[in-house]
Design a protein around this motif. Structure first.
Motif, mmCIF file in Angstrom:
data_model
loop_
_atom_site.group_PDB
_atom_site.id
_atom_site.type_symbol
_atom_site.label_atom_id
_atom_site.label_comp_id
_atom_site.label_asym_id
_atom_site.label_seq_id
_atom_site.Cartn_x
_atom_site.Cartn_y
_atom_site.Cartn_z
ATOM 1 N N HIS A 1 29.280 25.099 9.365
ATOM 2 C CA HIS A 1 28.163 25.565 8.541
ATOM 3 C C HIS A 1 28.290 27.060 8.257
ATOM 4 O O HIS A 1 28.019 27.508 7.138
ATOM 5 N N PHE A 2 28.726 27.826 9.268
ATOM 6 C CA PHE A 2 28.999 29.244 9.034
ATOM 7 C C PHE A 2 30.082 29.397 7.974
ATOM 8 O O PHE A 2 29.976 30.241 7.088
ATOM 9 N N GLN A 3 31.137 28.595 8.069
ATOM 10 C CA GLN A 3 32.235 28.696 7.101
ATOM 11 C C GLN A 3 31.745 28.402 5.691
ATOM 12 O O GLN A 3 32.130 29.081 4.750
ATOM 13 N N GLU A 4 30.902 27.400 5.561
ATOM 14 C CA GLU A 4 30.395 27.043 4.237
ATOM 15 C C GLU A 4 29.604 28.198 3.619
ATOM 16 O O GLU A 4 29.800 28.545 2.455
ATOM 17 N N TYR B 1 29.771 31.405 4.603
ATOM 18 C CA TYR B 1 30.660 32.545 4.472
ATOM 19 C C TYR B 1 31.555 32.415 3.235
ATOM 20 O O TYR B 1 31.803 33.394 2.531
ATOM 21 N N ALA B 2 32.030 31.211 2.961
ATOM 22 C CA ALA B 2 32.874 30.997 1.788
ATOM 23 C C ALA B 2 32.116 31.290 0.501
ATOM 24 O O ALA B 2 32.675 31.804 -0.464
ATOM 25 N N GLU B 3 30.827 31.005 0.514
ATOM 26 C CA GLU B 3 30.011 31.205 -0.684
ATOM 27 C C GLU B 3 29.461 32.621 -0.804
ATOM 28 O O GLU B 3 29.431 33.190 -1.887
ATOM 29 N N LYS B 4 29.043 33.217 0.300
ATOM 30 C CA LYS B 4 28.342 34.503 0.261
ATOM 31 C C LYS B 4 29.003 35.598 1.091
ATOM 32 O O LYS B 4 28.431 36.657 1.275
ATOM 33 N N GLY B 5 30.204 35.343 1.616
ATOM 34 C CA GLY B 5 30.851 36.271 2.538
ATOM 35 C C GLY B 5 31.114 37.660 2.002
ATOM 36 O O GLY B 5 31.254 38.600 2.780
ATOM 37 N N SER B 6 31.150 37.836 0.705
ATOM 38 C CA SER B 6 31.351 39.177 0.160
ATOM 39 C C SER B 6 30.116 40.053 0.337
ATOM 40 O O SER B 6 30.187 41.268 0.192
ATOM 41 N N GLN B 7 28.990 39.432 0.677
ATOM 42 C CA GLN B 7 27.730 40.172 0.801
ATOM 43 C C GLN B 7 27.400 40.580 2.233
ATOM 44 O O GLN B 7 26.461 41.325 2.464
ATOM 45 N N LEU C 1 30.517 38.737 9.057
ATOM 46 C CA LEU C 1 30.230 37.763 10.101
ATOM 47 C C LEU C 1 31.254 37.968 11.211
ATOM 48 O O LEU C 1 32.458 37.951 10.957
ATOM 49 N N VAL C 2 30.763 38.207 12.426
ATOM 50 C CA VAL C 2 31.628 38.399 13.580
ATOM 51 C C VAL C 2 31.200 37.414 14.657
ATOM 52 O O VAL C 2 30.051 37.428 15.096
ATOM 53 N N SER C 3 32.116 36.557 15.070
ATOM 54 C CA SER C 3 31.873 35.603 16.150
ATOM 55 C C SER C 3 32.625 36.081 17.384
ATOM 56 O O SER C 3 33.855 36.167 17.371
ATOM 57 N N ASN D 1 41.078 25.593 12.712
ATOM 58 C CA ASN D 1 39.951 24.989 12.001
ATOM 59 C C ASN D 1 39.734 25.563 10.605
ATOM 60 O O ASN D 1 38.807 25.163 9.905
ATOM 61 N N GLY D 2 40.561 26.520 10.205
ATOM 62 C CA GLY D 2 40.460 27.093 8.861
ATOM 63 C C GLY D 2 39.287 28.046 8.672
ATOM 64 O O GLY D 2 38.827 28.247 7.546
ATOM 65 N N TYR D 3 38.804 28.663 9.763
ATOM 66 C CA TYR D 3 37.684 29.612 9.662
ATOM 67 C C TYR D 3 38.225 30.976 9.278
ATOM 68 O O TYR D 3 39.215 31.449 9.832
ATOM 69 N N THR D 4 37.551 31.624 8.331
ATOM 70 C CA THR D 4 38.111 32.817 7.705
ATOM 71 C C THR D 4 37.374 34.116 8.016
ATOM 72 O O THR D 4 37.737 35.150 7.476
#
Length: 135
Positions: free
Chosen positions: A77-80, A82-88, A91-93, A109-112
């Motif tokens: 859900h974070f990836q989804e 982040y993929a859409e709004k990550g430029s704004q 996110l640090v896990s 897992n392909g998390y970016t």
């Protein structure tokens, strides 16, 4: 199965609402947000990083562990979002008490977004966190 799908959609909606709320209410000081409780962590690149390094945009800080099913369950859900709004936002896990390498977990897992790790519980305690996942 239907219950799982609905709970996933509810979690995604909640994460989106929280992230958008943070984005709209973040106050920036001279292009960098003020981090009251800064700490160092080891980045996925093996180098030391500080939370304040990521304060150039609104910051979403997530504490988690690879052995924690709810933590792992929220990652898609974070990836989804982040993929859409990550430029704004950034996110640090930060993995706590994890034996698995966070970079290997993220890569497989392909998390970016940014992943890191702490070896003690000082950072989570700074934020009053008593359990994970915590964002």
């Amino acid at each position: 199965m239907k219950c799982t799908r609905w709970s996933g959609l509810v979690l995604l909606t909640a994460v989106t609402v929280v992230l958008l709320g943070l984005l709209s209410s973040c106050s920036m000081l001279g292009g960098k947000a003020k981090i009251e409780k800064d700490f160092a962590f080891t980045g996925a690149d093996g180098q030391p990083h500080k939370v304040s390094d990521y304060a150039t945009k609104p910051l979403v800080l997530n504490f988690w562990a690879t052995w924690c099913p709810p933590c792992v369950g929220e990652m898609p859900h974070f990836q989804e979002v982040y993929a859409e709004k990550g430029s704004q936002f950034n996110l640090v896990s930060v993995a706590v008490a994890s034996s698995e390498d966070p970079k290997a977990f993220a890569d497989s897992n392909g998390y970016t977004w940014t992943f890191g790790q702490v070896t003690d519980d000082v950072a989570p305690q700074m934020y009053g966190i008593e359990g994970i996942p915590a964002t």
